[in-house]
Each structure stands twice: as C-alpha cells, then as structure tokens.
Design an enzyme around this catalytic site. Sequence first.
Site, mmCIF file in Angstrom:
data_model
loop_
_atom_site.group_PDB
_atom_site.id
_atom_site.type_symbol
_atom_site.label_atom_id
_atom_site.label_comp_id
_atom_site.label_asym_id
_atom_site.label_seq_id
_atom_site.Cartn_x
_atom_site.Cartn_y
_atom_site.Cartn_z
ATOM 1 N N HIS A 134 52.752 0.319 100.820
ATOM 2 C CA HIS A 134 52.847 1.322 101.895
ATOM 3 C C HIS A 134 54.105 2.168 101.646
ATOM 4 C CE1 HIS A 134 52.184 3.114 105.719
ATOM 5 N NE2 HIS A 134 52.486 2.139 106.539
ATOM 6 N N HIS A 182 45.126 5.819 97.399
ATOM 7 C CA HIS A 182 45.291 5.811 98.854
ATOM 8 C C HIS A 182 44.039 5.235 99.478
ATOM 9 C CE1 HIS A 182 46.179 7.178 102.908
ATOM 10 N NE2 HIS A 182 47.418 7.281 102.491
ATOM 11 N N ASP A 214 54.038 9.928 98.241
ATOM 12 C CA ASP A 214 55.300 9.415 97.743
ATOM 13 C C ASP A 214 55.480 9.521 96.248
ATOM 14 O OD1 ASP A 214 56.790 8.978 99.956
ATOM 15 O OD2 ASP A 214 55.637 7.188 100.472
HETATM 16 N N1 ACO Z 1 47.180 1.812 89.899
HETATM 17 C C1 ACO Z 1 46.163 1.225 89.237
HETATM 18 N N2 ACO Z 1 44.986 0.903 89.809
HETATM 19 C C2 ACO Z 1 44.833 1.169 91.095
HETATM 20 C C3 ACO Z 1 45.844 1.785 91.858
HETATM 21 C C4 ACO Z 1 47.054 2.111 91.219
HETATM 22 N N3 ACO Z 1 48.058 2.692 91.891
HETATM 23 N N4 ACO Z 1 45.435 1.926 93.142
HETATM 24 C C5 ACO Z 1 44.183 1.422 93.182
HETATM 25 N N5 ACO Z 1 43.808 0.980 91.945
HETATM 26 C C6 ACO Z 1 42.497 0.432 91.572
HETATM 27 C C7 ACO Z 1 42.316 -0.987 92.064
HETATM 28 O O1 ACO Z 1 42.741 -1.915 91.098
HETATM 29 C C8 ACO Z 1 40.826 -1.020 92.301
HETATM 30 O O2 ACO Z 1 40.193 -1.151 91.046
HETATM 31 P P1 ACO Z 1 38.796 -1.985 90.920
HETATM 32 O O3 ACO Z 1 37.808 -1.236 91.788
HETATM 33 O O4 ACO Z 1 38.468 -1.960 89.487
HETATM 34 O O5 ACO Z 1 39.095 -3.357 91.437
HETATM 35 C C9 ACO Z 1 40.501 0.371 92.807
HETATM 36 O O6 ACO Z 1 41.515 1.206 92.240
HETATM 37 C C10 ACO Z 1 40.510 0.508 94.334
HETATM 38 O O7 ACO Z 1 41.776 0.036 94.797
HETATM 39 P P2 ACO Z 1 42.023 -0.792 96.118
HETATM 40 O O8 ACO Z 1 43.186 -1.686 95.898
HETATM 41 O O9 ACO Z 1 40.717 -1.414 96.566
HETATM 42 O O10 ACO Z 1 42.376 0.359 97.106
HETATM 43 P P3 ACO Z 1 43.053 0.183 98.505
HETATM 44 O O11 ACO Z 1 42.520 1.245 99.356
HETATM 45 O O12 ACO Z 1 42.918 -1.211 98.988
HETATM 46 O O13 ACO Z 1 44.610 0.408 98.185
HETATM 47 C C11 ACO Z 1 46.705 1.443 97.847
HETATM 48 C C12 ACO Z 1 45.271 1.602 98.394
HETATM 49 C C13 ACO Z 1 47.360 0.212 98.431
HETATM 50 C C14 ACO Z 1 47.507 2.655 98.241
HETATM 51 C C15 ACO Z 1 46.630 1.327 96.297
HETATM 52 O O14 ACO Z 1 46.037 2.489 95.759
HETATM 53 C C16 ACO Z 1 48.008 1.086 95.667
HETATM 54 O O15 ACO Z 1 48.446 -0.064 95.579
HETATM 55 N N6 ACO Z 1 48.712 2.179 95.224
HETATM 56 C C17 ACO Z 1 50.044 2.032 94.669
HETATM 57 C C18 ACO Z 1 51.067 1.898 95.797
HETATM 58 C C19 ACO Z 1 51.258 3.195 96.568
HETATM 59 O O16 ACO Z 1 51.454 4.258 96.000
HETATM 60 N N7 ACO Z 1 51.265 3.068 97.896
HETATM 61 C C20 ACO Z 1 51.521 4.200 98.789
HETATM 62 C C21 ACO Z 1 50.314 4.472 99.637
HETATM 63 S S1 ACO Z 1 50.546 5.932 100.559
HETATM 64 C C22 ACO Z 1 51.643 5.521 101.747
HETATM 65 O O17 ACO Z 1 51.686 4.476 102.311
HETATM 66 C C23 ACO Z 1 52.588 6.552 102.026
#
Ligand code: ACO
Length: 430
Positions: free
Chosen positions: A267, A308, A365
């Site tokens: 987050h 996201h 971010d």
């Molecule tokens: N890098 C690599 N792979 C990723 C990333 C990433 N940043 N984000 C998602 N994926 C992949 C997952 O591994 C998953 O792959 P799969 O389908 O093969 O298993 C797929 O994309 C879907 O991801 P989920 O984890 O199911 O997506 P979710 O909606 O649960 O998570 C989140 C969203 C937490 C933001 C995620 O994208 C992440 O961890 N991003 C990096 C951290 C980040 O930037 N957070 C800030 C969010 S915005 C905010 O709060 C201001």
Amino acid sequence: MSLKNLTLTDNETGKSIELPLLEGTLGNPTIDVKGIPGQLGYFTHDPSFGTTASCESRITFIDGDKGILLHRGYPIEQLAEKSNYLETAYLLIHGELPNKEQYDEFSTVIRRHTMINESLKTFFGGFRHDAHPMSMMMGVVGSLAAFYHEGLNMNDEEHLMISAHRLISKLPTIAAACYKHSIGEPIVYPRNDLEYCENLLYMMFSVPCEEYVVSPVAAKALNLLFILHADHEQNASTSTVRLVGSTGANPFACISAGIAALWGPAHGGANEGVLKMLEEIGSVENIPKFIEKAKDKNDPFRLMGFGHRVYKNFDPRATIIREVCYQVLEETGIKDPMFGLAMKLEEIALKDEYFVERKLYPNVDFYSGVIYKALGIPVSMFTVMFALARTSGWVSHWLEMMGDPDGRIGRPRQLYMGALERDYIPLEKR
Ligand code: ACO
C-alpha cells in the site's frame, strides 16, 4: 436504489431468493447479498474483498478500467490543476467546493489547531533516534485521544468535526517532529501564517538559529502531491479506518490504525519501496535482471510502484505525477539519475508481455518518491507524507460512516477450514 432483482436458486433444495440489484450513480451495479444467510443459509466468499462493496459512499469514484478518478464528482486532473490541498480536503469532507467565506473559515480553523500539547513533545524522547517515522506516527497519533477526552462524544456532531479538524491540523506538526527527532534537531513550532504545505516544510527544515525561507517550488509540488494522495475510496487503510470506526472507537485510534495499514509495502509503503528498488537497480543495464526477478514466481520481488487492485489501466495520478517530476527537476535544477532510471524501467516493463497481459501499469507512487527526493525529503518520510495527505480522505470516510443512520459494527464472516469439535486432552496425556 434497486434496479431489478436477480434470482439465486439452490439446485439441491429448490429454494430461491430474490437478490436486489442496487444501482449507484456511477459504476457497476451491486448485488445485495444480505438476505442469503437468513434465507438460504449460505455466506458469500470474497477473500481480500475483490468484489464486495463494503458500504455506500458519496466521496470518491474510480473507474479502474478507464483510469478515471473523481472526488465528489470532480476529476482529479481538474483538482490537481486548479485546487489546493485544503480546498480539496474541504470538498472531501463537505461534499461541495467551498465559497470564499467557507474556505477562509476552514483554512483559519485548520491553521489554528496546529500546535500539539507540550507533553506530547516528550513522547519523542522515548523513541530510539533511528525509529521509523511511521512507527512514531502510529504511536503519537493514537495517543492524541489521551489529550482530548472532552471532545470525544461520538454522538455529538460538533465533536466529530472538531476531531477531524484537529487531525488534519496536527498531523503535519507530529510528522515534522518525527523527522526532527530522527536527526537530533529541536522540534519546530508551527507557524500559522504559513499555508498548509509551506508550514510542513518550515517545521521539517527550519532550525531555531537561522532564518528559513520556504521554497515556493517545493510548496507547490507538495501541495499537488497531497491533492493526488488525498483520497482513493475504500482502499486498505480507509477500510481499516472505517472498520475500527464502526466499533465506536475514537477518531485518533481510527487514524492511527489507518496509518498502520498504510505502512505496508503493498500500500503506502510502496513509495519508499520504489526508491529503494531504484537504488538497488542502480543503472539501466541492470533493469532486465530485475524485470526477470519480478516475473519469477519463486522470487518474492515485485516491481514496486507497479500494479493496482483497481486500476487496470494507467493510474491517472501517475500520469500527472510523471509530468510534475519533469517540472520539479527542471525548476530545482536537480539532475537526478533516478528519474531517468524510473522512466526506462517504466518503458521496458510496459512493453513486456508479463506486465501487458496482467495490465500492470505504474501507480501513483512510482514517481512520487523521485519528487520527494528532489525536495530534500528523506526516504523514510515518504510514507509519512502519504499519510498526511490521506488524512483528509480518512476523516471524510470516518465522518460519512459515523453519520450513517444504518451503520453497524463491521464484522466479516469466514469459511472455517479448521479442526472439527474435539475433546480436550490433559497435558500429561498428550
Ligand atoms: N510486480 C510483479 N508482478 C506483479 C506486480 C508487481 N508489482 N503486481 C502484480 N503482479 C502480478 C501478480 O504476481 C499476479 O500474477 P499471477 O496472475 O501470475 O499470479 C498478477 O500480477 C495479479 O496480481 P495480484 O497480486 O493478484 O494483484 P492485487 O490486486 O492483489 O495487488 C498490488 C495489487 C498489491 C498493488 C500489487 O500490484 C503489488 O504488490 N504492487 C507492488 C506494490 C505497490 O506498488 N503498491 C502500491 C499500490 S498503490 C497504493 O497503495 C498507493
């Protein structure tokens, strides 16, 4: 408002239930599932709330597929261009943009509550010098309740509003104090003649022994970043604030819980994570290696600032921030190789099949850390900046929830997969 009903039939028993389809002013129609447990005896399963509307809200609307973000109906692009943080905070709280008189009154109230009780200052001495500012924020903000017993009647609308104002006013003072503590400098008193973001910069960077002039470039950039981070509907920290608030807990405890939820790297902690990641990548040649790490399911590494839960398109805030990054670096004359690295990383990731397929775009971010760094804000304070900006969103949702006549304590159910009932075995027989 109910559009029509959907019928859910249990094929085994033949029992049916009519589920009202609720239509909001914008967004997906939502199925009202409240009647299912009572009439069919089932719960609904939605771990991590990917499809559940937890409340009715009138504050913020997001269309993640189209990349739209509206606060009280106003597009984020217009607010970013024309508004300021306090006006946006007023809009979030009250639902309408203020007229001149309302704005002046709000701004005066927020400026007047900036001081913290002198006893609170002594709290900082109890923290190690290298304590993470977010841990200090959680503790000190939660402890504010101990100073305002008299204003915590949760049935008194005036008390609710005063608490909301206190939180927006005092959090920058507390945040700056966290920073000062970490660098061993004296805590600086707020200056109520300064604008909100100017005052924050003044409290963070001035020292009692010399004059300090707030950079207008820094104040303008901070103001914009604060508008972009002010609210984002039912995200993890806002939902936490609502859940804690639903118990009738005081607002300082609720916001402290919101700060805790925001700290996680998935987050708000992502802005700190992005900078650390860029530092670790170091140079453009290393990007492919890190892209491969991000794609490797056996490696916990994720590309920070990418992806996201709601946006499956460009995060509109990221588009604005990217542009502002150019401006800030140009105006400050700072040549930061991190920005070039971030742009190259974005370019490579956006062409990569893995990211394209999963609709993983840069989020708000991805670039904010580069700006904070250019403004001289230390990396450990990045998520604190996010918390300060989000306070207006948190208090707006808390006020909305507290004003809901149908509000009940939040209490999710579960799919129990544990042991069946069994008898206790005395210790000597185990
Ligand atoms: N890098 C690599 N792979 C990723 C990333 C990433 N940043 N984000 C998602 N994926 C992949 C997952 O591994 C998953 O792959 P799969 O389908 O093969 O298993 C797929 O994309 C879907 O991801 P989920 O984890 O199911 O997506 P979710 O909606 O649960 O998570 C989140 C969203 C937490 C933001 C995620 O994208 C992440 O961890 N991003 C990096 C951290 C980040 O930037 N957070 C800030 C969010 S915005 C905010 O709060 C201001």
